[in-house]
Structure formats: C-alpha cells, structure tokens
Design an enzyme around this catalytic site. Sequence first.
Site, PDB file in Angstrom:
ATOM      1  N   GLU A 127      -4.964  -5.048   5.306  1.00 14.41           N
ATOM      2  CA  GLU A 127      -4.850  -5.578   6.678  1.00 14.41           C
ATOM      3  C   GLU A 127      -3.845  -4.737   7.449  1.00 14.41           C
ATOM      4  O   GLU A 127      -3.055  -4.015   6.822  1.00 14.41           O
ATOM      5  CB  GLU A 127      -4.364  -7.037   6.621  1.00 14.41           C
ATOM      6  CG  GLU A 127      -5.324  -7.926   5.863  1.00 14.41           C
ATOM      7  CD  GLU A 127      -4.887  -9.384   5.819  1.00 14.41           C
ATOM      8  OE1 GLU A 127      -3.786  -9.694   6.339  1.00 14.41           O
ATOM      9  OE2 GLU A 127      -5.648 -10.184   5.274  1.00 14.41           O
ATOM     10  N   ALA A 130      -0.581  -5.497   5.809  1.00 15.78           N
ATOM     11  CA  ALA A 130      -0.446  -5.594   4.346  1.00 15.78           C
ATOM     12  C   ALA A 130      -1.400  -4.643   3.633  1.00 15.78           C
ATOM     13  O   ALA A 130      -2.618  -4.794   3.722  1.00 15.78           O
ATOM     14  CB  ALA A 130      -0.718  -7.031   3.886  1.00 15.78           C
ATOM     15  N   ILE A 157     -11.429  -0.048   6.098  1.00 18.17           N
ATOM     16  CA  ILE A 157     -12.421  -0.474   5.110  1.00 18.17           C
ATOM     17  C   ILE A 157     -13.557   0.548   4.973  1.00 18.17           C
ATOM     18  O   ILE A 157     -14.330   0.781   5.915  1.00 18.17           O
ATOM     19  CB  ILE A 157     -12.963  -1.889   5.436  1.00 18.17           C
ATOM     20  CG1 ILE A 157     -11.800  -2.878   5.557  1.00 18.17           C
ATOM     21  CG2 ILE A 157     -13.978  -2.341   4.380  1.00 18.17           C
ATOM     22  CD1 ILE A 157     -10.827  -2.914   4.377  1.00 18.17           C
ATOM     23  N   TYR A 235      -6.290 -12.018  -9.535  1.00 20.08           N
ATOM     24  CA  TYR A 235      -6.503 -11.629 -10.940  1.00 20.08           C
ATOM     25  C   TYR A 235      -7.807 -10.839 -11.073  1.00 20.08           C
ATOM     26  O   TYR A 235      -7.894  -9.887 -11.854  1.00 20.08           O
ATOM     27  CB  TYR A 235      -6.507 -12.873 -11.844  1.00 20.08           C
ATOM     28  CG  TYR A 235      -5.213 -13.644 -11.692  1.00 20.08           C
ATOM     29  CD1 TYR A 235      -4.056 -13.203 -12.328  1.00 20.08           C
ATOM     30  CD2 TYR A 235      -5.129 -14.759 -10.861  1.00 20.08           C
ATOM     31  CE1 TYR A 235      -2.842 -13.865 -12.160  1.00 20.08           C
ATOM     32  CE2 TYR A 235      -3.925 -15.435 -10.685  1.00 20.08           C
ATOM     33  CZ  TYR A 235      -2.792 -14.978 -11.337  1.00 20.08           C
ATOM     34  OH  TYR A 235      -1.587 -15.634 -11.150  1.00 20.08           O
ATOM     35  N   GLU A 244     -11.529   1.262 -10.597  1.00 14.87           N
ATOM     36  CA  GLU A 244     -11.404   1.850  -9.255  1.00 14.87           C
ATOM     37  C   GLU A 244     -10.517   3.105  -9.305  1.00 14.87           C
ATOM     38  O   GLU A 244     -10.866   4.162  -8.783  1.00 14.87           O
ATOM     39  CB  GLU A 244     -10.798   0.817  -8.289  1.00 14.87           C
ATOM     40  CG  GLU A 244     -10.461   1.409  -6.931  1.00 14.87           C
ATOM     41  CD  GLU A 244     -10.128   0.363  -5.859  1.00 14.87           C
ATOM     42  OE1 GLU A 244     -10.274  -0.837  -6.124  1.00 14.87           O
ATOM     43  OE2 GLU A 244      -9.736   0.782  -4.757  1.00 14.87           O
TER      44      GLU A 244
HETATM   45  C1  LIG Z   1      -9.604   6.549   4.147  1.00 13.71           C
HETATM   46  C2  LIG Z   1      -9.122   5.237   3.611  1.00 13.71           C
HETATM   47  C3  LIG Z   1     -10.022   4.373   3.012  1.00 13.71           C
HETATM   48  C4  LIG Z   1      -9.581   3.128   2.545  1.00 13.71           C
HETATM   49  N1  LIG Z   1     -10.495   2.235   2.021  1.00 13.71           N
HETATM   50  C5  LIG Z   1     -10.102   0.963   1.757  1.00 13.71           C
HETATM   51  C6  LIG Z   1     -11.056  -0.047   1.379  1.00 13.71           C
HETATM   52  O1  LIG Z   1     -12.257   0.245   1.249  1.00 13.71           O
HETATM   53  N2  LIG Z   1     -10.616  -1.303   1.171  1.00 13.71           N
HETATM   54  C7  LIG Z   1      -9.301  -1.647   1.292  1.00 13.71           C
HETATM   55  O2  LIG Z   1      -8.980  -2.808   1.097  1.00 13.71           O
HETATM   56  N3  LIG Z   1      -8.360  -0.725   1.639  1.00 13.71           N
HETATM   57  C8  LIG Z   1      -8.732   0.565   1.885  1.00 13.71           C
HETATM   58  N4  LIG Z   1      -7.801   1.505   2.249  1.00 13.71           N
HETATM   59  C9  LIG Z   1      -6.411   1.105   2.374  1.00 13.71           C
HETATM   60  C10 LIG Z   1      -5.498   1.675   1.306  1.00 13.71           C
HETATM   61  O3  LIG Z   1      -5.763   1.105   0.063  1.00 13.71           O
HETATM   62  C11 LIG Z   1      -4.057   1.450   1.795  1.00 13.71           C
HETATM   63  O4  LIG Z   1      -3.859   2.325   2.891  1.00 13.71           O
HETATM   64  C12 LIG Z   1      -3.029   1.711   0.711  1.00 13.71           C
HETATM   65  O5  LIG Z   1      -3.109   0.714  -0.284  1.00 13.71           O
HETATM   66  C13 LIG Z   1      -1.607   1.760   1.250  1.00 13.71           C
HETATM   67  O6  LIG Z   1      -1.350   0.657   2.060  1.00 13.71           O
HETATM   68  P1  LIG Z   1      -0.724   0.864   3.532  1.00 13.71           P
HETATM   69  O7  LIG Z   1      -1.547   1.864   4.234  1.00 13.71           O
HETATM   70  O8  LIG Z   1      -0.554  -0.475   4.159  1.00 13.71           O
HETATM   71  O9  LIG Z   1       0.690   1.517   3.257  1.00 13.71           O
HETATM   72  P2  LIG Z   1       2.053   0.718   2.935  1.00 13.71           P
HETATM   73  O10 LIG Z   1       1.819  -0.289   1.889  1.00 13.71           O
HETATM   74  O11 LIG Z   1       2.652   0.289   4.208  1.00 13.71           O
HETATM   75  O12 LIG Z   1       2.919   1.905   2.322  1.00 13.71           O
HETATM   76  C14 LIG Z   1       3.560   2.886   3.129  1.00 13.71           C
HETATM   77  C15 LIG Z   1       4.330   3.808   2.181  1.00 13.71           C
HETATM   78  O13 LIG Z   1       5.302   3.057   1.467  1.00 13.71           O
HETATM   79  C16 LIG Z   1       5.101   3.216   0.078  1.00 13.71           C
HETATM   80  N5  LIG Z   1       5.407   1.965  -0.618  1.00 13.71           N
HETATM   81  C17 LIG Z   1       4.925   0.725  -0.352  1.00 13.71           C
HETATM   82  N6  LIG Z   1       5.384  -0.147  -1.246  1.00 13.71           N
HETATM   83  C18 LIG Z   1       6.166   0.544  -2.104  1.00 13.71           C
HETATM   84  C19 LIG Z   1       6.925   0.181  -3.263  1.00 13.71           C
HETATM   85  N7  LIG Z   1       6.972  -1.070  -3.706  1.00 13.71           N
HETATM   86  N8  LIG Z   1       7.622   1.155  -3.889  1.00 13.71           N
HETATM   87  C20 LIG Z   1       7.582   2.436  -3.447  1.00 13.71           C
HETATM   88  N9  LIG Z   1       6.881   2.825  -2.367  1.00 13.71           N
HETATM   89  C21 LIG Z   1       6.188   1.888  -1.714  1.00 13.71           C
HETATM   90  C22 LIG Z   1       3.652   3.579  -0.083  1.00 13.71           C
HETATM   91  O14 LIG Z   1       3.418   4.254  -1.318  1.00 13.71           O
HETATM   92  C23 LIG Z   1       3.434   4.458   1.127  1.00 13.71           C
HETATM   93  O15 LIG Z   1       3.873   5.754   0.836  1.00 13.71           O
HETATM   94  C24 LIG Z   1      -8.209   2.770   2.666  1.00 13.71           C
HETATM   95  C25 LIG Z   1      -7.303   3.670   3.241  1.00 13.71           C
HETATM   96  C26 LIG Z   1      -7.745   4.879   3.725  1.00 13.71           C
HETATM   97  C27 LIG Z   1      -6.750   5.797   4.378  1.00 13.71           C
END
Ligand SMILES: Cc1cc2nc3c(=O)[nH]c(=O)nc-3n(C[C@H](O)[C@H](O)[C@H](O)COP(=O)(O)OP(=O)(O)OC[C@H]3O[C@@H](n4cnc5c(N)ncnc54)[C@H](O)[C@@H]3O)c2cc1C
Length: 388
Positions: A127, A130, A157, A235, A244
Amino acid sequence: MSASYLSEEHHIFRGAFRKFLEMEAYPFFEAWEDNGLIPRDFWRKMGENGFLCPWVDEAYGGLNADFAYSVIISEELERLGAGTVGIGLHNDIASPYIDSFGSKNQKEKWLPGCVTGDFITAIAMTEPGAGSDLSAIKTTAIRKGDFYIINGEKTFITNGIHSDLIILAVKTDPKAEPAHRGISLIVVEKDTPGFRKGKKLRKVGMHSQDTAELIFDDARVPVENLLGEEGKGFYYLMDKLQQERLMVAVSAQTAAEVMFEITKDYVQERKAFGSSISNLQTIQFRLAEMATEIEIGRTFLDKLITNHMNQLNIVTEVSMAKWWITEMAKRVASESMQLHGGYGYMEEYEIARRYRDIPVTSIYAGSNEIMKQIIAKNILKANTYKLE
Ligand SMILES: Cc1cc2nc3c(=O)[nH]c(=O)nc-3n(C[C@H](O)[C@H](O)[C@H](O)COP(=O)(O)OP(=O)(O)OC[C@H]3O[C@@H](n4cnc5c(N)ncnc54)[C@H](O)[C@@H]3O)c2cc1C
C-alpha cells in the site's frame, strides 16, 4: 553442465518453449516495451500451449508438471526480457495461493482460467503507506451479511491492469493484537462493484510489465471469496514467500547470464588501439570476475531449486540467494554497460534495457535489507548455520 533436477523431458520442453517464444514473442517484444503492455492475446497463446500454470492438477485443466518446468518457463521468459515478469508472477506466485488455500469450489471456479489465460492473477499486499511492514496495511474488509465491504488502496501491483483475479491482503480484524493476526486473503474479481484499477505506473525499467494501483471504495465481495480462514492471511503469505523469492533469484541469475553473454560477444567484436578489446588484460579480468560470480550464483541456485522441489524449508538459504544473486546481477549489469562504452548507454543496445530492468529485483518480493534481517534472525534463533 545440466542441473541435476532436469531430465530429458525438461530439455525437450525448454526447446519447444524457446521455439514458441521465437515465433510469438521475440519479434514483438520491443513493441510491447514501447506500448507498456504485453497483449492479452499473447497470454492466451501461452495458455493454449500449456505454458501457464503447468503445475495445476489435471482435474483443473493443468498438466501436473513439476517445479522444474516453472523454472524453465521463468528462465526463458527472462532471456526474452524482464518485462515478462508478470507471467512468472501469475504462474508461480499468485495462482498458487488458490491451489494451496482455496476450497474445492474456488479451485474449480478459478484454476482452469489461470491455465488458459482467461484469468490473469495478481497478488496485492503493498500500500502507499506499507511495503516492508506488511502488518501495517490499512485496507479493511468488514463483513456485512454475505459480503465483505473492502476499503483501501494498493500500489505497485504487478499485472494490475490485466488482472482478473486479485489475491488481496486485507485486515478483517483491524484491531487485532499483534496486528498481523488480523490479516486475511480475499480473492477480488475484476468486475466487483466498488473496485477499480488506478493508473498504470511509469517505471524506470520493465516497461512491458503493467504495474498499477488498485482502489477499493466500499467494494462488495461475497464471503465465499475468502481464501482459507480469516486471520490466517499473514501465515499464508509467509508460507508462499520461499517460492516467490526463489523465482526472483532465478530471474536475476538468468539476467546475469544473459548480460554476460552479450558483453563477452561485444568485447570480442569491439576494436580499440588496433586490436579487440578482449585482448586487454583489464577486460579479461573483469570477464573472469563476472563469470566466477555467475557460476557461484548458478551452483547455489541449482541446489536450492532441488531442495525446494524436495519440499525442504529453506527460507534462510532462499533469502541468501535472493539478496546475493540480485546484487550480483546488478554488479554484472553495471560492469557490462561499462564494457560496452558509449554504445551501452544507447537504447538500441540490449544492455541498456537490462541495466534499467535489474535494480528492482533487490527491492521487490521483500527488499534485500529485509532478506538480511530474516537470515540473521533465523541464524541467531537456531544458533547454528548449516546448509542441507
Ligand atoms: C516494479 C514493482 C513491482 C511490484 N509488484 C508488487 C506486487 O505485485 N504486489 C505487491 O504487493 N507489491 C509489489 N511491489 C512492492 C514491493 O514489494 C515493495 O516496494 C517492497 O516490499 C518495499 O516496500 P516499500 O516500497 O514500501 O519500501 P519501504 O518498506 O518503505 O522501504 C524503504 C527502504 O527502507 C528499507 N527498510 C524497510 N524496513 C527495513 C528494516 N526493518 N530494516 C532495514 N531496512 C528496512 C527497505 O529495504 C528500503 O530500502 C512491487 C514493487 C515494484 C517496484
């Protein structure tokens, strides 16, 4: 050398799939990249030829194929271009939720369409507020009689525009403590009232892959679309993340191998100071370094694919592969572009596209920082580390 999990049948299948792609995809891929979408028609052709979800049980229209066929499809699609990642996501990431956690009725209703390409799937967790912290999602699904009323927004997505079925992570109990116990998975069908697709997002790379926002505004979804049990969604997601992340490592490894091949050919052809630049020791050393890293990645990956096929719990090792192989592929991309000189920066050279496509592999499916967190947590918990 062929991986130990591959049989003669797998090699024949790879040959057939490659031929199919040469006919139906390679000539059109650049146009798909320009248009920002892989046409629906191609998905249908994939389905007609048995290349979508081949692991689905024959009872639901599939081929009962083992995981090695999924790996082959994913590798060959990556060879074509990373913009095909949504097909792999449909095959091996989103549709398996229906198979693993769906009821018999749900499987009968949806799996045959996943095989034919009539139903393209997506998995929607992220989202605007998140991503890494899944338990912080705000999209709610509140039960009212025979329906869930869903409100919220998802972003980034994959397959967002094409998707017919969305495996949606929601909070059915927004007040649950700890928060992740309130998460459930609900299948949202594309014509659901109150659901709409937002804009197609413009990305740095993977241009033919449609990535979109999804918006739920009092969307009414029948309760029978709940996957498994309420409150178990987190879970279920954890259960499926091993595959994945393994698939992301497979794609990144293949991308590194392709980039290396392109670069090896280029440096042999390119002349400077009266001779091929591949005669320069500095270029040879860089090729040697890349080849070594690629070989290490492939050896590790093949072992993990075998262990995954044997249904071992290899979450820690897959997290290692996901971060290391994606970082390795980024190093290969950067070196490859450098060795192409100015031509590497030109769009008509494949390495330029590859260079744009690869960085996201260290961000999605759990960022590499999160991978390291998982590895460290698991090692410290077990107080030992030894790969099976
Ligand atoms: C092209 C593309 C396709 C995608 N496809 C999907 C999809 O099909 N379905 C879906 O649900 N999502 C999808 N995503 C989303 C993707 O999984 C998220 O972008 C990713 O999980 C990171 O979340 P965020 O972008 O909110 O970054 P954030 O969680 O805000 O993180 C920002 C930075 O902080 C770091 N960080 C965050 N938490 C921690 C921690 N605890 N310790 C250390 N570092 C941390 C992260 O590693 C990152 O470098 C996609 C993203 C992209 C770009």
